[in-house]
Design an enzyme around this catalytic site. Sequence first.
Site, PDB file in Angstrom:
ATOM      1  N   GLY A  11       0.827  -1.209   0.000  1.00  0.00           N
ATOM      2  CA  GLY A  11       0.000   0.000   0.000  1.00  0.00           C
ATOM      3  C   GLY A  11       0.858   1.254   0.000  1.00  0.00           C
ATOM      4  O   GLY A  11       0.527   2.250   0.631  1.00  0.00           O
ATOM      5  N   TYR A 155     -13.800  -4.436   9.824  1.00  0.00           N
ATOM      6  CA  TYR A 155     -12.503  -3.749   9.894  1.00  0.00           C
ATOM      7  C   TYR A 155     -11.859  -3.930  11.284  1.00  0.00           C
ATOM      8  O   TYR A 155     -10.667  -4.237  11.394  1.00  0.00           O
ATOM      9  CB  TYR A 155     -12.726  -2.275   9.581  1.00  0.00           C
ATOM     10  CG  TYR A 155     -11.487  -1.414   9.526  1.00  0.00           C
ATOM     11  CD1 TYR A 155     -10.651  -1.446   8.413  1.00  0.00           C
ATOM     12  CD2 TYR A 155     -11.169  -0.548  10.573  1.00  0.00           C
ATOM     13  CE1 TYR A 155      -9.518  -0.641   8.354  1.00  0.00           C
ATOM     14  CE2 TYR A 155     -10.051   0.267  10.514  1.00  0.00           C
ATOM     15  CZ  TYR A 155      -9.226   0.220   9.409  1.00  0.00           C
ATOM     16  OH  TYR A 155      -8.109   1.028   9.356  1.00  0.00           O
ATOM     17  N   ALA A 157     -12.398  -6.327  13.421  1.00  0.00           N
ATOM     18  CA  ALA A 157     -11.976  -7.729  13.575  1.00  0.00           C
ATOM     19  C   ALA A 157     -10.636  -7.942  12.870  1.00  0.00           C
ATOM     20  O   ALA A 157      -9.739  -8.608  13.402  1.00  0.00           O
ATOM     21  CB  ALA A 157     -13.031  -8.661  13.000  1.00  0.00           C
ATOM     22  N   LYS A 159      -8.308  -5.732  12.276  1.00  0.00           N
ATOM     23  CA  LYS A 159      -7.215  -5.000  12.938  1.00  0.00           C
ATOM     24  C   LYS A 159      -6.877  -5.608  14.301  1.00  0.00           C
ATOM     25  O   LYS A 159      -5.707  -5.642  14.706  1.00  0.00           O
ATOM     26  CB  LYS A 159      -7.583  -3.517  13.062  1.00  0.00           C
ATOM     27  CG  LYS A 159      -7.713  -2.807  11.708  1.00  0.00           C
ATOM     28  CD  LYS A 159      -6.421  -2.867  10.904  1.00  0.00           C
ATOM     29  CE  LYS A 159      -6.458  -2.044   9.626  1.00  0.00           C
ATOM     30  NZ  LYS A 159      -5.198  -2.095   8.878  1.00  0.00           N
TER      31      LYS A 159
HETATM   32  P1  NAP Z   1      -5.425   4.596   1.559  1.00  0.00           P
HETATM   33  O1  NAP Z   1      -5.033   6.019   1.418  1.00  0.00           O
HETATM   34  O2  NAP Z   1      -6.814   4.171   1.187  1.00  0.00           O
HETATM   35  O3  NAP Z   1      -4.353   3.702   0.745  1.00  0.00           O
HETATM   36  C1  NAP Z   1      -4.507   2.310   0.699  1.00  0.00           C
HETATM   37  C2  NAP Z   1      -3.283   1.700   0.064  1.00  0.00           C
HETATM   38  O4  NAP Z   1      -3.414   0.265   0.082  1.00  0.00           O
HETATM   39  C3  NAP Z   1      -3.098   2.082  -1.395  1.00  0.00           C
HETATM   40  O5  NAP Z   1      -1.720   2.157  -1.655  1.00  0.00           O
HETATM   41  C4  NAP Z   1      -3.718   0.903  -2.149  1.00  0.00           C
HETATM   42  O6  NAP Z   1      -3.199   0.729  -3.465  1.00  0.00           O
HETATM   43  C5  NAP Z   1      -3.302  -0.245  -1.251  1.00  0.00           C
HETATM   44  N1  NAP Z   1      -4.149  -1.444  -1.358  1.00  0.00           N
HETATM   45  C6  NAP Z   1      -5.473  -1.539  -1.126  1.00  0.00           C
HETATM   46  N2  NAP Z   1      -5.910  -2.793  -1.313  1.00  0.00           N
HETATM   47  C7  NAP Z   1      -4.816  -3.522  -1.685  1.00  0.00           C
HETATM   48  C8  NAP Z   1      -4.602  -4.881  -2.042  1.00  0.00           C
HETATM   49  N3  NAP Z   1      -5.608  -5.774  -2.053  1.00  0.00           N
HETATM   50  N4  NAP Z   1      -3.353  -5.278  -2.377  1.00  0.00           N
HETATM   51  C9  NAP Z   1      -2.324  -4.393  -2.390  1.00  0.00           C
HETATM   52  N5  NAP Z   1      -2.457  -3.096  -2.049  1.00  0.00           N
HETATM   53  C10 NAP Z   1      -3.700  -2.661  -1.718  1.00  0.00           C
HETATM   54  O7  NAP Z   1      -5.229   4.073   3.060  1.00  0.00           O
HETATM   55  P2  NAP Z   1      -4.467   4.761   4.308  1.00  0.00           P
HETATM   56  O8  NAP Z   1      -5.437   5.645   5.003  1.00  0.00           O
HETATM   57  O9  NAP Z   1      -3.143   5.268   3.896  1.00  0.00           O
HETATM   58  O10 NAP Z   1      -4.306   3.477   5.245  1.00  0.00           O
HETATM   59  C11 NAP Z   1      -3.154   2.674   5.245  1.00  0.00           C
HETATM   60  C12 NAP Z   1      -3.266   1.645   6.359  1.00  0.00           C
HETATM   61  O11 NAP Z   1      -3.450   2.315   7.602  1.00  0.00           O
HETATM   62  C13 NAP Z   1      -4.466   0.707   6.220  1.00  0.00           C
HETATM   63  O12 NAP Z   1      -4.120  -0.589   6.672  1.00  0.00           O
HETATM   64  C14 NAP Z   1      -5.484   1.303   7.144  1.00  0.00           C
HETATM   65  O13 NAP Z   1      -6.416   0.341   7.612  1.00  0.00           O
HETATM   66  C15 NAP Z   1      -4.597   1.825   8.256  1.00  0.00           C
HETATM   67  N6  NAP Z   1      -5.212   2.871   9.050  1.00  0.00           N
HETATM   68  C16 NAP Z   1      -5.574   4.061   8.484  1.00  0.00           C
HETATM   69  C17 NAP Z   1      -6.169   5.021   9.271  1.00  0.00           C
HETATM   70  C18 NAP Z   1      -6.585   6.367   8.721  1.00  0.00           C
HETATM   71  O14 NAP Z   1      -7.190   7.123   9.477  1.00  0.00           O
HETATM   72  N7  NAP Z   1      -6.302   6.680   7.478  1.00  0.00           N
HETATM   73  C19 NAP Z   1      -6.386   4.782  10.629  1.00  0.00           C
HETATM   74  C20 NAP Z   1      -6.010   3.564  11.157  1.00  0.00           C
HETATM   75  C21 NAP Z   1      -5.415   2.613  10.367  1.00  0.00           C
HETATM   76  P3  NAP Z   1      -3.794   1.578  -4.739  1.00  0.00           P
HETATM   77  O15 NAP Z   1      -3.282   2.990  -4.608  1.00  0.00           O
HETATM   78  O16 NAP Z   1      -3.242   0.888  -5.932  1.00  0.00           O
HETATM   79  O17 NAP Z   1      -5.278   1.506  -4.634  1.00  0.00           O
END
Ligand code: NAP
Length: 242
Positions: A11, A155, A157, A159
Amino acid sequence: MLKGNVALITGGSRGIGAAVAKKLASLGADVAIVYSGNAEAADAVCQECRDNYGANTRAYCCNVADFAAVKELVSQVKRDFGTVNILVNNAGITRDGLIATMREQDFDEVLSVNLKGVFNLIRHCTGIFLRNWGGRIINIASVTGIMGNAGQANYAASKAGIIGLTKSVARELAPRGITCNAVAPGFIDTDMTKGLQDSPLAAAIPLGHMGTPEDVADAVAYLACAGYVTGEVIRVDGGIAM
Ligand code: NAP
């Protein structure tokens, strides 16, 4: 600080993963980033890491939920970079809905990407870490996995599962000097949280504002460098889950 290390970041094309790639590159690591479809964004992150920090970089399109595809991905990264020293399991998705009406498909998809994806990467990188007698595994969980959140049973579950997986892997691999930790972000300003800036949850953050992807990347960088921390979950959440 990380010169000579190869970091594999899932990601890495957007949001937190992109910030992690840039942070680790700024500390001297070479970076392999994984994305699921957004090639242009992934290439832009690679370009920035090369131009600004002189890092060796490459982007790989791979669905982390696919066991066989991840096996091939890790082999390819090993062929391209020689090894993997730091694995950052960051790829994640949401399919929110209330439990009374949540579709089976939405539960399965979130568990497949968020939890099984982490297993897949760790499973296929562990042989490399064992042979190296070292490695850093850093999994991106969420405060939702600690506190729960209405509308996010799937989600939460996934995490919470990451936290159990992290501690088990930490215990199993510690004798070989391999660490495994998690970072649990709160509300971070990315595509995933678009439109939630004014939600009641955001208003409940003790520090009074959402975090940035760079706030999370700083914690990942710490864990990538720390040798005597394993099985830990570091919250980066402005205090929301304390
Ligand atoms: P984001 O902006 O939606 O980016 C998601 C990333 O994951 C993108 O690079 C996407 O690739 C990639 N991805 C999605 N599905 C995939 C798959 N099946 N195989 C390979 N790559 C995949 O998310 P984010 O907010 O940066 O979140 C990153 C992590 O932090 C996640 O695990 C999320 O649950 C966790 N998190 C986020 C928050 C928050 O507030 N943002 C809070 C707690 C935890 P593409 O660009 O090609 O789509």
